[in-house]
Enzyme design. Structure first.
Site, PDB file in Angstrom:
ATOM      1  CB  SER A 123      39.194  13.500  72.084  1.00 30.18           C
ATOM      2  OG  SER A 123      40.055  13.296  73.182  1.00 30.18           O
ATOM      3  CE  LYS A 124      46.603  13.373  67.243  1.00 26.21           C
ATOM      4  NZ  LYS A 124      47.370  13.807  68.419  1.00 26.21           N
TER       5      LYS A 124
END
Ligand code: GLU
Length: 513
Positions: free
Chosen positions: A266-267
């Protein structure tokens, strides 16, 4: 028999920065198309106006251009299937949605948001764990299957808002043979009557995606694993639209995992570990927060391509270094793995080091002259490149890894200095200081510099090795680094002298105390 032309597409939604997983999807599509002399299309899936983000489309374009994975057909390049933006194809989807209603494959639904919510609650109280609008529940709702024909017509005539839903059969097995995952079999009771056309006249992802893949002659749908659950519905749509014979083959790519393999990348992982998860810098239009991309971090496109290619695919040989053209030759869907791919950023750095070394020195000299924040002569740039090219991971390391090439050190490795500084060192440095000015500027090169030093140490009967480290600290402040004589050559005669004088003054001062 002539094989039909291979046509694949990358179909991003312009909802924000293109995630690195999307770039990998684009890359695999590109490789597959080129390998088979086919076409790589790019279609912008912008039917969800609520999630539309300005600049996102341009970001996608720029990212792919930077990496050299340029589509043959796209909103920008045009092509026989124009337009390539779904928002510009609204009428096409409407036509097919209504056709499906006419043929009994879909139906009008007039339920309000409140009625849908009431249905959900009712099913929950009845103990249904996953309440959906489906073959069973639709019977109690307001749609063209339950309302009298006249009422349906009256509602439509009055302009009452409606959606069009697919009429999923109640009991049926839906199968598809995914090129990566093998047979996927889903029972139709698991699928709800998805909305195909929304009340604003816009299609949902499912309808637009299938209609366009068909109309654009797509032969293979290569996309992320998160779309696998949608695939059975798409298979149904192909059947309902009478396009089964032309249904593309599916290949769902494995997930990108966190570096430790625990869960989806994920970011936040990028923020936490300090690595990029976007190809280019992106400024969030709401928060104005900017995150750096692979490009701004100093990754070369070749390195990122090579890295991404191996996230879920491998050639089945020992070879790790592949140019884009070599990847095209080597790529095959059979070699895509089912298992998720760990996002090992160290590997990306390793590729970057490799590709930095591969570029010739002239390229980096030019780069330094244009990008180095310190003033630099060409001759210095050449020496810096020769000195550091094989030791760095990112281009900015040319100046960040060796700040002493540009600035007189302020701080010294005091511990090492204290342990290595002797009277002999002091003597040699004093003599060297007087000898340096006798070297002609044009003769100031690593070889001559070393020679003067050797002269002194030999005369004094001192081993050169004994003085090297204190000199290194004098010139760089630190105890380790690249070739010392080259460093002296790069910083120049005057600066070398200045730094020797500085350390002598410092150490002699200490002796007095
Ligand atoms: N618009 C979808 C996305 O944003 C495309 C999925 C597909 O390739 O079918 O990823």
């Amino acid at each position: 028999m002539n094989q039909p032309e291979i046509r694949v597409r990358f179909a991003p939604s312009p909802t924000g920065a293109l995630h690195i997983g999307g770039v990998r999807t684009a890359l695999y599509n590109y490789l597959f198309a080129k390998k088979h002399n086919g076409k790589f299309l790019l279609r912008i899936e912008d039917t969800d106006q609520n999630r539309y983000v300005d600049f996102a489309e341009n970001y996608i374009k720029e990212s792919l251009e930077w990496l050299g994975i340029v589509p043959d057909e796209s909103p920008w390049a045009g092509g026989l299937c124009s337009p390539y933006r779904q928002s510009e194809r609204k009428e096409i989807y409407q036509e097919y949605a209504h056709k499906m209603v006419a043929e009994g494959k879909a139906y009008y639904a007039f339920d309000t948001a409140e009625e849908l919510e009431a249905m959900r609650k009712r099913l929950e109280t009845e103990g249904v764990s996953n309440p959906q609008y489906n073959a069973l529940s639709r019977e109690q709702m307001k749609n063209s299957l339950t309302l009298p024909k006249e009422e349906v017509e009256a509602r439509l005539k009055a302009g009452e808002p409606y959606t069009i839903r697919i009429k999923v059969p109640r009991k049926e097995e839906i199968r598809l043979n995914d090129l990566v995952r093998g047979w996927v079999v889903v029972h139709s009771s698991q699928i709800d009557d998805k909305v195909l056309l929304k009340s604003d006249g816009m299609p949902t992802y499912h309808l637009a995606n299938v209609v366009d893949d068909y109309l654009m002659g797509i032969t293979h749908v290569i996309r992320g694993e998160e779309w696998l659950p949608s695939a059975p519905l798409h298979v149904l749509l192909y059947r309902f639209l009478g396009w089964e014979a032309k249904m593309p083959q599916f290949a769902h790519l494995p997930l990108l995992l966190k570096p430790d393999g625990n869960g989806k990348l994920s970011k936040r992982d990028g923020d936490m570990h300090g690595f990029p998860v976007f190809p280019l810098a992106w400024t969030n239009p709401e928060t104005q927060e900017t995150v750096r991309g692979f490009r701004e971090e100093g990754y070369l496109p070749e390195a990122l391509i090579n890295f991404l290619a191996f996230l879920g695919w491998n050639p089945g040989t020992e070879q790790e270094i592949f140019s884009l053209d070599e990847l095209v030759q080597a790529f095959s869907i059979e070699k895509i793995s089912k298992a998720g791919a760990k996002f090992d950023i160290k590997k990306a750095q390793w590729f970057n080091q490799y590709y930095i070394k591969q570029k010739d020195n002239a390229f980096w000299v030019n780069y330094l002259l244009q990008n180095c924040p310190y003033p630099l002569e060409k001759i210095q740039a050449e020496a810096i490149v020769a000195l550091l090219k094989d030791r760095i991971t990112f281009p900015k390391d040319f100046w960040e890894q060796a700040p002493y090439l540009f600035q007189t050190p302020e701080n010294y490795d005091e511990q090492t200095l204290a342990s290595k500084w002797t009277n002999e060192v002091s003597l040699v440095l004093k003599q060297w200081k007087t000898l340096i000015p006798t070297i002609d500027n044009k003769d100031w090169n690593a070889e001559n510099i070393k020679h003067t030093l050797q002269q002194i140490t030999e005369n004094q009967g001192i081993k050169l090795g004994k003085v090297m480290q204190p000199i290194r600290i004098a010139l760089t402040g630190v105890a380790q680094g690249a070739d010392l004589m080259l460093i002296a050559q790069i910083i120049g005669k005057d600066e070398t002298l200045k730094r020797i004088e500085k350390i002598l003054a410092k150490m002699l001062q200490k002796e007095k105390i």
